[in-house]
Design a protein around this motif. Structure first.
Motif, PDB file in Angstrom:
ATOM      1  N   LEU A  97      33.099  33.251  24.213  1.00  0.00           N
ATOM      2  CA  LEU A  97      33.496  34.435  24.465  1.00  0.00           C
ATOM      3  C   LEU A  97      32.259  35.367  24.188  1.00  0.00           C
ATOM      4  O   LEU A  97      31.361  35.296  23.267  1.00  0.00           O
ATOM      5  CB  LEU A  97      34.502  35.074  23.733  1.00  0.00           C
ATOM      6  CG  LEU A  97      35.819  34.159  23.614  1.00  0.00           C
ATOM      7  CD1 LEU A  97      36.739  34.700  22.795  1.00  0.00           C
ATOM      8  CD2 LEU A  97      36.454  34.200  25.104  1.00  0.00           C
ATOM      9  N   CYS A 130      42.520  33.187  22.234  1.00  0.00           N
ATOM     10  CA  CYS A 130      41.357  33.610  23.331  1.00  0.00           C
ATOM     11  C   CYS A 130      41.453  33.104  24.519  1.00  0.00           C
ATOM     12  O   CYS A 130      41.463  33.606  25.876  1.00  0.00           O
ATOM     13  CB  CYS A 130      40.184  33.819  22.708  1.00  0.00           C
ATOM     14  SG  CYS A 130      39.889  34.995  21.307  1.00  0.00           S
ATOM     15  N   GLN A 131      41.285  31.734  24.748  1.00  0.00           N
ATOM     16  CA  GLN A 131      41.214  30.898  25.831  1.00  0.00           C
ATOM     17  C   GLN A 131      42.723  30.977  26.636  1.00  0.00           C
ATOM     18  O   GLN A 131      42.357  31.049  27.847  1.00  0.00           O
ATOM     19  CB  GLN A 131      41.188  29.356  25.460  1.00  0.00           C
ATOM     20  CG  GLN A 131      41.214  28.310  26.374  1.00  0.00           C
ATOM     21  CD  GLN A 131      40.008  28.496  27.341  1.00  0.00           C
ATOM     22  OE1 GLN A 131      38.941  28.944  26.960  1.00  0.00           O
ATOM     23  NE2 GLN A 131      39.913  27.663  28.555  1.00  0.00           N
ATOM     24  N   GLN A 150      42.748  34.267  28.667  1.00  0.00           N
ATOM     25  CA  GLN A 150      41.781  34.581  29.734  1.00  0.00           C
ATOM     26  C   GLN A 150      42.427  34.640  31.297  1.00  0.00           C
ATOM     27  O   GLN A 150      41.822  34.990  32.157  1.00  0.00           O
ATOM     28  CB  GLN A 150      40.842  33.447  29.870  1.00  0.00           C
ATOM     29  CG  GLN A 150      39.848  33.638  28.732  1.00  0.00           C
ATOM     30  CD  GLN A 150      38.749  32.649  28.858  1.00  0.00           C
ATOM     31  OE1 GLN A 150      38.487  31.966  29.726  1.00  0.00           O
ATOM     32  NE2 GLN A 150      37.930  32.401  27.782  1.00  0.00           N
ATOM     33  N   VAL A 151      43.748  34.234  31.271  1.00  0.00           N
ATOM     34  CA  VAL A 151      44.550  34.436  32.405  1.00  0.00           C
ATOM     35  C   VAL A 151      44.644  35.833  33.074  1.00  0.00           C
ATOM     36  O   VAL A 151      44.911  36.041  34.058  1.00  0.00           O
ATOM     37  CB  VAL A 151      45.696  33.649  32.573  1.00  0.00           C
ATOM     38  CG1 VAL A 151      45.535  32.043  32.300  1.00  0.00           C
ATOM     39  CG2 VAL A 151      46.848  34.065  31.788  1.00  0.00           C
ATOM     40  N   PRO A 203      43.026  39.472  33.534  1.00  0.00           N
ATOM     41  CA  PRO A 203      41.698  40.028  33.426  1.00  0.00           C
ATOM     42  C   PRO A 203      41.436  41.119  32.330  1.00  0.00           C
ATOM     43  O   PRO A 203      40.239  41.125  31.865  1.00  0.00           O
ATOM     44  CB  PRO A 203      41.886  40.918  34.913  1.00  0.00           C
ATOM     45  CG  PRO A 203      43.115  40.221  35.532  1.00  0.00           C
ATOM     46  CD  PRO A 203      44.141  39.577  34.459  1.00  0.00           C
ATOM     47  N   SER A 204      42.257  41.808  31.755  1.00  0.00           N
ATOM     48  CA  SER A 204      42.339  42.854  30.837  1.00  0.00           C
ATOM     49  C   SER A 204      41.819  42.304  29.431  1.00  0.00           C
ATOM     50  O   SER A 204      41.255  42.950  28.764  1.00  0.00           O
ATOM     51  CB  SER A 204      43.179  43.805  30.635  1.00  0.00           C
ATOM     52  OG  SER A 204      44.471  43.231  30.330  1.00  0.00           O
ATOM     53  N   ARG A 230      40.144  38.969  29.389  1.00  0.00           N
ATOM     54  CA  ARG A 230      39.174  37.916  29.645  1.00  0.00           C
ATOM     55  C   ARG A 230      38.298  37.864  28.664  1.00  0.00           C
ATOM     56  O   ARG A 230      37.820  36.435  28.347  1.00  0.00           O
ATOM     57  CB  ARG A 230      38.580  38.099  30.982  1.00  0.00           C
ATOM     58  CG  ARG A 230      37.953  37.139  31.490  1.00  0.00           C
ATOM     59  CD  ARG A 230      37.744  36.827  33.199  1.00  0.00           C
ATOM     60  NE  ARG A 230      38.959  36.901  33.763  1.00  0.00           N
ATOM     61  CZ  ARG A 230      39.298  37.196  34.943  1.00  0.00           C
ATOM     62  NH1 ARG A 230      38.308  37.725  35.585  1.00  0.00           N
ATOM     63  NH2 ARG A 230      40.431  37.101  35.467  1.00  0.00           N
ATOM     64  N   HIS A 231      37.941  38.883  27.861  1.00  0.00           N
ATOM     65  CA  HIS A 231      36.729  38.660  26.943  1.00  0.00           C
ATOM     66  C   HIS A 231      36.924  39.142  25.550  1.00  0.00           C
ATOM     67  O   HIS A 231      36.398  39.520  24.573  1.00  0.00           O
ATOM     68  CB  HIS A 231      35.641  39.835  27.329  1.00  0.00           C
ATOM     69  CG  HIS A 231      34.967  39.607  28.923  1.00  0.00           C
ATOM     70  ND1 HIS A 231      34.127  38.120  28.691  1.00  0.00           N
ATOM     71  CD2 HIS A 231      34.909  40.076  29.736  1.00  0.00           C
ATOM     72  CE1 HIS A 231      33.838  38.391  30.191  1.00  0.00           C
ATOM     73  NE2 HIS A 231      34.237  39.659  30.725  1.00  0.00           N
ATOM     74  N   SER A 235      35.988  44.860  24.501  1.00  0.00           N
ATOM     75  CA  SER A 235      34.800  45.377  25.172  1.00  0.00           C
ATOM     76  C   SER A 235      34.007  46.491  24.509  1.00  0.00           C
ATOM     77  O   SER A 235      34.694  47.019  23.341  1.00  0.00           O
ATOM     78  CB  SER A 235      34.967  45.742  26.694  1.00  0.00           C
ATOM     79  OG  SER A 235      35.804  47.011  26.672  1.00  0.00           O
TER      80      SER A 235
END
Length: 695
Positions: A377, A397-398, A401-402, A404-405, A407-408, A542
């Motif tokens: 990540l 976390c993996q 990831q489906v 979008p918000s 994903r990171h 983010s």
């Protein structure tokens, strides 16, 4: 009526049929829509592999329905490589196999490697394949079995067989007219009886679209052994559908609709031999109890979405409703097909599928792509893999990831706690794009909770634009509560608490202001279907964020961490006194009273309690500020915790003194008590009221 997008994607499909006057258009839409024609070669090779994740054999069979019409059927089965090789060699010895690429697969001659996926099956000694769950796909009107093409690559790696066929009057099967479910249910019953006679099928589920979905509803109440239903665009009754088709497609004026329908009903009775007034799904949904997933397209103008909504509301079994973009014939999104596949996997109650579902939901293995490796990540361009992130945090976390918000997303500072708990920290957003918060995972009380689709993961997001509490559903993030964001580069105090009843409360307050109206407060009810165990992570999404130390007060979990299981067990079950125990204790955490360990600690506590034994509850309340031991032996009422008896005091270096509260004979909770109410979030402790002396 055009063919579905999945049929058009097969290529080379032609449609037969024409239009005439409004009445003719209407009865043609019902019993003789344009017929999809194709060739057997478009079904692809009879032996093929899917990226070496599954070895598939296709068996074509012809069945005779009760009306004497031949039904063209295909059974797709995933096999172990050894059984697949034997079957392919036998097929080549008996005249070869059909070659093609209609399914987007690799022909058998290119598949030479063994299956390495965790669902590889062992061959049954008699048939070359173990008994597997099977999905029967039912196509819509003006369609054919090619519509099942996307499901081959979806179900074969899961070791789920797929059976598809052309209804009578459709595709390559015999017959001139369709009946939108009246005779089609007998075709379905014939195919199910055939599958059960093979001995290679364990559980059977039905996946229907349009006419196929309505047919599945007509058959489900006759066969309660059906494991599950996926009903894409069903309609409530043929009479209501005919009225809507007359107005929107046949362009019949409203004042003529009833007369035209009467004429059409007579024509259909003569030509097709059934009465459209007798086709009503409400006569069957009240007696059907198989788990059902209803799907409707928001832009469907052929079968309007209200049909699926009404059927979902009236259905008596376990049910779910999912709306998707597109129209009646548009290709279904991959996310929709995966949601339906996961739904059926749960309904099969197969041990291997249940194990795969646990791996998939935990993020350890993606059952649709076959990928097990965790990706690194990145936040702000820096690799964050391994930065205080546990294996379970990486797996989550993996899995997230489906979305979008998320994903990171990175999860750090994993904390195990127990309800009720209070978490305190500080947060400072350093950029306008910064987004952080908490990730909470609840433990279902029973395994059936996951089957019922109850979300058990919560996402608390704090950013400059909004403060949001969301819960993770199967394919979407559902917002539960939201408020305005917080200013950037301003220190904020954050309190996240959960009561024993399941009420989650989030409070955010700026450090420079202490007015109640400046406090952001969000609340949600998580329900009572979860255990007391809770896992909590600090979440980074983010931008750059400064997080303070995470302080969690949760009662018994904190006691176990600081005092150990042996001491906690003696408190619950009795035994030797703490003073006589030789076990070493952390400095300042003797479990009873004094900060400095001394042989007279227990005596001092008893003497202090005896000295104030004659005080009233009001006097004890005033005295406990300087002498916390004054509350020992008194029954108190604590906000968010209830009534309990104070049985001890726990002093800690540089931290607030805690009181040990016995709420039940087998439960001891350590909390900080606060005498007066305060709107300052930094003020620690729970409000309490002194009731009476207990001992």
């Amino acid at each position: 009526m055009p063919a579905p997008a999945e049929v058009k994607a097969a290529g080379g499909v032609t449609q037969e049929g024409g239009l005439g006057n409004p009445a003719e258009v209407l009865w043609n839409l019902i019993i003789r829509p344009p017929r999809s024609r194709y060739t057997v070669e478009q079904l692809g090779p009879k032996h093929f592999c899917l990226e070496r994740r599954a070895f598939v054999r296709r068996t074509d069979v012809q069945l005779k329905n009760p009306r004497g019409h031949a039904l063209e059927c295909s059974l797709f089965e995933p096999l172990p490589q050894t059984a697949w090789d034997q079957s392919r060699q036998q097929a080549e010895q008996h005249g070869g196999q059909a070659n093609g690429s209609g399914w987007g697969v690799t022909p058998g001659k290119e598949a030479q490697e063994d299956v390495s996926a965790p669902w590889a099956q062992e061959a049954a000694p008699d048939s070359g394949a173990a008994a597997l769950p099977c999905v029967v796909f039912l196509h819509g009107n003006s369609s054919c079995r090619l519509e099942a093409a996307p499901l081959v690559q979806l179900l074969m790696p899961l070791s789920i067989s797929l059976f598809c066929f052309d209804f009578s009057g459709c595709g390559l099967s015999e017959g001139e007219y369709i009946s939108l479910g009246w005779f089609e249910r007998d075709d379905l019953a014939l195919c199910i009886d055939y599958l059960r006679s093979l001995g290679r099928v364990s559980q059977i589920a039905i996946w229907g679209r349009s006419m196929g979905a309505f047919t599945a509803l007509l058959h489900a109440d006759r066969d309660p052994s059906i494991a599950g239903l996926v009903l894409d665009s069903p309609f409530t009754s043929l009479t209501l559908l005919a009225e809507e088709l007359a107005r929107h497609h046949a362009k019949v004026p409203a004042w003529m609709v009833r007369a035209v329908l009467t004429a059409v009903r007579g024509v259909i009775q003569v030509k097709a031999g059934f009465d459209i007034d007798k086709l009503n799904a409400f006569d069957h949904v009240g007696c059907s109890f198989s788990p059902a997933l209803f799907i409707a397209a928001n832009g469907d103008d052929f079968i309007l979405p209200h049909h699926a909504q009404e059927l979902h509301d009236a259905y008596q079994g376990e049910k779910d409703l999912h709306f998707i973009p597109g129209d009646h014939n548009s290709a279904r999104p991959e996310a929709c097909r995966r949601k339906a596949a996961l739904f059926l996997c749960r309904t099969f109650h197969d041990a291997k599928l249940d194990q795969l579902l646990d791996m998939h939901t935990s993020g350890l293995f993606d059952i649709f792509t076959g990928q097990a490796a965790l990706q690194q990540l990145a936040v702000d361009g820096q690799i964050t893999d391994g930065m205080d992130c546990s294996d379970e945090g990486k797996a989550l976390c993996q899995q997230m990831q489906v979305f979008p918000s998320l994903r990171h997303m990175m999860l750090i500072r994993e904390t195990n706690c127990r309800r009720p708990f209070i978490t305190r920290s500080t947060i400072r957003l350093l950029r306008e794009s910064s987004e952080s918060g908490f990730f909470v995972r609840l433990e279902p009380a029973v395994d059936a909770v996951r089957l019922q689709g109850i979300p058990h993961m919560l996402v608390v997001t704090i950013s400059a634009s909004a403060v949001v509490i969301s819960r993770v559903c199967d394919d979407a993030l559902e917002t539960v509560a939201a408020a305005g964001g917080i200013p950037v580069r301003v220190l904020h105090h954050v309190v996240l608490s959960m009561a024993r009843s399941g009420i989650l409360l989030l409070q955010v307050e700026a450090d420079a202001h202490h007015l109640p109206e400046n406090v952001i407060s969000l609340e949600m009810d998580c329900g009572g279907t979860f255990r007391e165990q809770v896992k909590l992570w600090v979440m980074l999404l983010s931008g750059q964020t400064s997080f303070g130390q995470l302080a969690v007060e949760d009662g018994e979990a904190t006691l176990r961490e600081n005092l150990g299981d042996a001491l906690l067990g003696s408190r619950h079950l009795g035994g030797t006194s703490v003073a006589s125990r030789p076990a070493l204790m952390p400095r300042g955490d003797s479990g009873l009273t004094a900060t400095r360990s001394s042989p007279n600690d227990s005596a001092r506590t008893a003497a202090a309690a005896a000295a104030i034994g004659g005080l009233s509850s009001a006097q004890v309340l005033d005295c406990c500020a300087s002498q916390p031991e004054a509350l020992v032996g008194w029954r108190v009422r604590i906000s968010s915790l209830g009534d309990g008896v104070v049985v001890g005091v726990r002093r800690r270096w540089g931290r607030s003194t805690q009181h040990l509260i016995c709420t039940t004979p087998t439960r001891l909770t350590s909390v900080v008590l606060r005498r007066k109410a305060s709107h300052h979030l930094r003020r620690q402790g729970l409000e309490f009221e002194v009731l009476e002396r207990d001992f």
